[in-house]
Motif scaffolding. Structure first.
Motif: not given
Length: 122
Positions: A38-41, A61-64
Motif C-alpha cells: 500500500e504505497q500511500d501508507k 523511481l515513482g515509488f521512491a
C-alpha cells in the motif's frame, strides 16, 4: 526499526534481511513487486526502506518519489547499470551498487536515517 526491502532476487533479499536483523532491525518486510504494498501508507508502517531500482521489470523511481514525499529515509541498492536518472532525480540519496558489502549497505542506510532524523522525521 521496521525496514521495507524492495527486492525481487530471493537470495539477495534473504541476505539483506538477515543483515538488517543482525544490525538491530526488529522486522524486515520484503516486497518483490510494487503491487504487494500500500504505497500511500509506507511511512506510517516503516522506519526506512532499501529499494532496488528495478523489481519484476518495473522501475521503482515513482515509488521512491512517493516515499521521499512522505519523508521516509531510504537508499537504493541496485545492480541496475543506467543510474543517471537516479542520480539526477535523487541527489543526496545513497546508492549502493550490487554486489555490495554488508557494511556498505548498513552504513548507507544509517546515513539516510540520520539525515532525516536530524530534520525531525524519525
Amino acid at each position: 526499526m521496521r525496514i521495507l526491502l524492495l527486492e525481487d532476487e530471493f537470495l539477495i533479499a534473504m541476505d539483506v534481511e538477515q543483515l538488517c536483523r543482525d544490525n538491530g532491525a526488529r522486522e524486515v518486510v520484503t516486497v518483490k513487486d510494487l503491487d504487494e504494498i500500500e504505497q500511500d501508507k509506507v511511512a506510517e508502517n516503516f522506519d526506512a526502506a532499501i529499494l532496488d531500482v528495478m523489481v519484476s521489470g518495473t522501475s521503482t523511481l515513482g515509488f521512491a518519489r512517493r516515499i521521499r514525499a512522505q519523508r521516509l529515509p531510504f537508499i537504493f541498492a541496485s545492480g541496475y547499470t543506467d543510474m543517471d536518472e537516479v542520480f539526477q532525480t535523487f541527489p543526496g540519496i545513497p546508492v549502493v551498487d550490487k554486489p555490495y558489502s554488508g557494511g556498505d549497505l548498513i552504513e548507507a542506510l544509517a546515513a539516510a536515517i540520520s539525515r532525516l532524523r536530524g530534520s525531525g522525521r524519525v
